[in-house]
Design a protein around this motif. Sequence first.
Motif, PDB file in Angstrom:
ATOM      1  N   LEU A  55      49.294  43.556  47.550  1.00  0.00           N
ATOM      2  CA  LEU A  55      48.158  43.831  46.815  1.00  0.00           C
ATOM      3  C   LEU A  55      47.380  44.396  47.808  1.00  0.00           C
ATOM      4  O   LEU A  55      47.255  44.087  49.066  1.00  0.00           O
ATOM      5  CB  LEU A  55      47.354  42.517  46.397  1.00  0.00           C
ATOM      6  CG  LEU A  55      45.949  42.507  46.155  1.00  0.00           C
ATOM      7  CD1 LEU A  55      45.736  43.401  44.933  1.00  0.00           C
ATOM      8  CD2 LEU A  55      45.400  41.180  45.704  1.00  0.00           C
ATOM      9  N   ASP A  56      46.548  45.507  47.565  1.00  0.00           N
ATOM     10  CA  ASP A  56      45.754  46.169  48.452  1.00  0.00           C
ATOM     11  C   ASP A  56      44.188  46.268  47.758  1.00  0.00           C
ATOM     12  O   ASP A  56      43.897  46.439  46.902  1.00  0.00           O
ATOM     13  CB  ASP A  56      45.984  47.517  48.250  1.00  0.00           C
ATOM     14  CG  ASP A  56      44.856  48.524  49.158  1.00  0.00           C
ATOM     15  OD1 ASP A  56      44.126  48.003  50.056  1.00  0.00           O
ATOM     16  OD2 ASP A  56      44.935  49.827  49.073  1.00  0.00           O
ATOM     17  N   ILE A  57      43.376  45.213  48.498  1.00  0.00           N
ATOM     18  CA  ILE A  57      41.984  44.726  48.066  1.00  0.00           C
ATOM     19  C   ILE A  57      41.103  45.815  48.533  1.00  0.00           C
ATOM     20  O   ILE A  57      40.959  45.997  49.810  1.00  0.00           O
ATOM     21  CB  ILE A  57      41.508  43.536  48.584  1.00  0.00           C
ATOM     22  CG1 ILE A  57      42.404  42.463  48.123  1.00  0.00           C
ATOM     23  CG2 ILE A  57      40.340  42.874  48.062  1.00  0.00           C
ATOM     24  CD1 ILE A  57      42.284  40.903  48.688  1.00  0.00           C
ATOM     25  N   GLY A  58      40.177  46.528  47.560  1.00  0.00           N
ATOM     26  CA  GLY A  58      39.473  47.520  47.975  1.00  0.00           C
ATOM     27  C   GLY A  58      40.250  48.641  48.504  1.00  0.00           C
ATOM     28  O   GLY A  58      40.113  49.457  49.414  1.00  0.00           O
ATOM     29  N   THR A  59      40.983  49.267  47.510  1.00  0.00           N
ATOM     30  CA  THR A  59      42.106  50.310  47.535  1.00  0.00           C
ATOM     31  C   THR A  59      41.390  51.802  48.069  1.00  0.00           C
ATOM     32  O   THR A  59      42.174  52.693  48.686  1.00  0.00           O
ATOM     33  CB  THR A  59      42.945  50.460  46.426  1.00  0.00           C
ATOM     34  OG1 THR A  59      44.049  51.293  46.618  1.00  0.00           O
ATOM     35  CG2 THR A  59      42.438  51.229  45.170  1.00  0.00           C
ATOM     36  N   VAL A  73      28.809  51.380  49.191  1.00  0.00           N
ATOM     37  CA  VAL A  73      29.587  50.061  48.712  1.00  0.00           C
ATOM     38  C   VAL A  73      30.901  50.018  49.492  1.00  0.00           C
ATOM     39  O   VAL A  73      31.307  48.852  49.650  1.00  0.00           O
ATOM     40  CB  VAL A  73      29.968  50.156  47.205  1.00  0.00           C
ATOM     41  CG1 VAL A  73      31.041  51.099  46.795  1.00  0.00           C
ATOM     42  CG2 VAL A  73      30.332  48.837  46.616  1.00  0.00           C
ATOM     43  N   ALA A  74      31.260  51.083  50.222  1.00  0.00           N
ATOM     44  CA  ALA A  74      32.681  50.946  50.921  1.00  0.00           C
ATOM     45  C   ALA A  74      32.125  50.345  52.307  1.00  0.00           C
ATOM     46  O   ALA A  74      33.219  50.022  52.962  1.00  0.00           O
ATOM     47  CB  ALA A  74      33.158  52.453  51.210  1.00  0.00           C
ATOM     48  N   TRP A  75      31.157  50.378  52.745  1.00  0.00           N
ATOM     49  CA  TRP A  75      30.810  49.937  54.290  1.00  0.00           C
ATOM     50  C   TRP A  75      29.534  48.911  54.319  1.00  0.00           C
ATOM     51  O   TRP A  75      29.611  48.035  55.146  1.00  0.00           O
ATOM     52  CB  TRP A  75      30.721  51.173  55.209  1.00  0.00           C
ATOM     53  CG  TRP A  75      29.480  51.959  54.728  1.00  0.00           C
ATOM     54  CD1 TRP A  75      28.218  51.852  55.083  1.00  0.00           C
ATOM     55  CD2 TRP A  75      29.620  53.387  54.296  1.00  0.00           C
ATOM     56  NE1 TRP A  75      27.429  53.164  54.629  1.00  0.00           N
ATOM     57  CE2 TRP A  75      28.330  53.854  54.052  1.00  0.00           C
ATOM     58  CE3 TRP A  75      30.814  53.996  53.774  1.00  0.00           C
ATOM     59  CZ2 TRP A  75      28.029  55.386  53.350  1.00  0.00           C
ATOM     60  CZ3 TRP A  75      30.389  55.518  53.194  1.00  0.00           C
ATOM     61  CH2 TRP A  75      29.371  55.897  53.148  1.00  0.00           C
ATOM     62  N   GLY A  98      37.601  45.749  39.686  1.00  0.00           N
ATOM     63  CA  GLY A  98      36.715  44.418  39.767  1.00  0.00           C
ATOM     64  C   GLY A  98      36.642  43.795  41.099  1.00  0.00           C
ATOM     65  O   GLY A  98      36.954  44.567  42.289  1.00  0.00           O
ATOM     66  N   ASP A  99      36.267  42.554  41.505  1.00  0.00           N
ATOM     67  CA  ASP A  99      35.668  42.048  42.576  1.00  0.00           C
ATOM     68  C   ASP A  99      36.932  41.606  43.242  1.00  0.00           C
ATOM     69  O   ASP A  99      37.267  40.404  42.719  1.00  0.00           O
ATOM     70  CB  ASP A  99      34.579  41.110  42.227  1.00  0.00           C
ATOM     71  CG  ASP A  99      33.958  40.323  43.557  1.00  0.00           C
ATOM     72  OD1 ASP A  99      33.929  41.241  44.466  1.00  0.00           O
ATOM     73  OD2 ASP A  99      33.679  39.358  43.278  1.00  0.00           O
ATOM     74  N   LEU A 100      37.197  42.134  44.363  1.00  0.00           N
ATOM     75  CA  LEU A 100      38.207  41.521  45.472  1.00  0.00           C
ATOM     76  C   LEU A 100      39.590  41.332  44.657  1.00  0.00           C
ATOM     77  O   LEU A 100      40.343  42.229  44.074  1.00  0.00           O
ATOM     78  CB  LEU A 100      37.635  40.427  46.187  1.00  0.00           C
ATOM     79  CG  LEU A 100      36.439  40.897  47.049  1.00  0.00           C
ATOM     80  CD1 LEU A 100      36.001  39.551  47.733  1.00  0.00           C
ATOM     81  CD2 LEU A 100      36.635  41.785  47.899  1.00  0.00           C
TER      82      LEU A 100
HETATM   83  C1  LIG Z   1      36.340  50.964  53.769  1.00  0.00           C
HETATM   84  S1  LIG Z   1      36.615  51.258  52.428  1.00  0.00           S
HETATM   85  C2  LIG Z   1      38.461  51.099  52.284  1.00  0.00           C
HETATM   86  C3  LIG Z   1      39.118  52.196  51.415  1.00  0.00           C
HETATM   87  C4  LIG Z   1      40.796  52.207  51.578  1.00  0.00           C
HETATM   88  N1  LIG Z   1      41.381  51.001  51.397  1.00  0.00           N
HETATM   89  C5  LIG Z   1      41.233  52.599  53.060  1.00  0.00           C
HETATM   90  O1  LIG Z   1      41.585  51.678  53.805  1.00  0.00           O
HETATM   91  O2  LIG Z   1      40.967  53.768  53.318  1.00  0.00           O
HETATM   92  C6  LIG Z   1      36.420  49.705  51.157  1.00  0.00           C
HETATM   93  C7  LIG Z   1      36.688  49.766  49.796  1.00  0.00           C
HETATM   94  O3  LIG Z   1      36.339  48.705  49.118  1.00  0.00           O
HETATM   95  C8  LIG Z   1      35.665  48.657  48.013  1.00  0.00           C
HETATM   96  N2  LIG Z   1      34.844  47.422  47.586  1.00  0.00           N
HETATM   97  C9  LIG Z   1      33.506  47.099  48.104  1.00  0.00           C
HETATM   98  N3  LIG Z   1      33.311  45.894  47.704  1.00  0.00           N
HETATM   99  C10 LIG Z   1      34.500  45.564  46.947  1.00  0.00           C
HETATM  100  C11 LIG Z   1      34.445  44.366  46.156  1.00  0.00           C
HETATM  101  N4  LIG Z   1      33.700  43.454  46.169  1.00  0.00           N
HETATM  102  N5  LIG Z   1      35.865  44.241  45.382  1.00  0.00           N
HETATM  103  C12 LIG Z   1      36.547  45.102  45.469  1.00  0.00           C
HETATM  104  N6  LIG Z   1      36.726  46.359  46.302  1.00  0.00           N
HETATM  105  C13 LIG Z   1      35.355  46.511  46.917  1.00  0.00           C
HETATM  106  C14 LIG Z   1      34.758  49.955  48.163  1.00  0.00           C
HETATM  107  O4  LIG Z   1      34.736  50.466  46.935  1.00  0.00           O
HETATM  108  C15 LIG Z   1      35.820  50.750  49.014  1.00  0.00           C
HETATM  109  O5  LIG Z   1      36.751  51.472  48.172  1.00  0.00           O
END
Ligand SMILES: C[S@@+](CC[C@H](N)C(=O)[O-])C[C@H]1O[C@@H](n2cnc3c(N)ncnc32)[C@H](O)[C@@H]1O
Length: 228
Positions: free
Chosen positions: A46-50, A131-133, A95-97
């Motif tokens: 599983l990759d969370i936040g892909t 949202v990514a950081w 979805g969330d995490l």
């Molecule tokens: C730092 S980026 C990493 C992306 C990718 N995994 C990588 O390593 O290049 C963080 C990712 O987490 C996602 N994200 C942020 N909050 C999240 C949440 N609550 N649930 C799922 N994904 C989330 C963002 O949309 C973003 O794509």
Amino acid sequence: MTITAALPQKLGRMWTLPGVYAPQADTHLLAQALRDEGVTADMDVLDIGTGSGALALLAARMGARVSATDISWRAVATARINAARDRQRIRVRRGDLTAPMAGRTFDLVVSNPPYVPTPLMPRAATRGASVAWNAGHAGRQAVDRICAHSHQVLKAHGVLLMVHSGLCGVEASLGRLRDAGLQCSVTGRARVPFGPVLTERLPWLRAQGLVGPDEEEEELVVIRAERS
Ligand SMILES: C[S@@+](CC[C@H](N)C(=O)[O-])C[C@H]1O[C@@H](n2cnc3c(N)ncnc32)[C@H](O)[C@@H]1O
């Protein structure tokens, strides 16, 4: 493993929709940890936040059955398109995490979550690409939740590999993972120059005491946590 030189960038260039996180130093450090961990065809990953799907794709290319989540529809679309372009089967859910994977468990969970300490800002300024950081005042909004709940999606002897910055507290993550019953340690480190987000936030980070007056680099860490 400590990497101080340039990180190996073997993921190749990833196509992304605007606003989706393209692979950076943290992605490459976690990719190296994933390779070192070893992924086999009988594993559920599983990759969370892909984001772009880079890590999910790497695991799929190594033969695993791969699922991935992201809170951003644009990231979900990007990861699906990248998987199709690479002819890999990856189940990507918005979805969330771990919420979209309720009831499922995995041999390996990887995550590069948002982890940048973030000053209070208008809600509108925290949407979109950030949202990514953006990760709350201590940078731990997502990290703490992953530490507390990832054991629920790990099989017995399943492993979590998570990357984050030292700025949001390595000991805090190790403590929370141990509280959740996981055996954990830091298995990867890399020092990288501040990127544009941290550079723009430096006066605030210095005022918080998170960055020293002469510091120009942050340390990224990979934490490995195993469910015994
Ligand atoms: C730092 S980026 C990493 C992306 C990718 N995994 C990588 O390593 O290049 C963080 C990712 O987490 C996602 N994200 C942020 N909050 C999240 C949440 N609550 N649930 C799922 N994904 C989330 C963002 O949309 C973003 O794509």
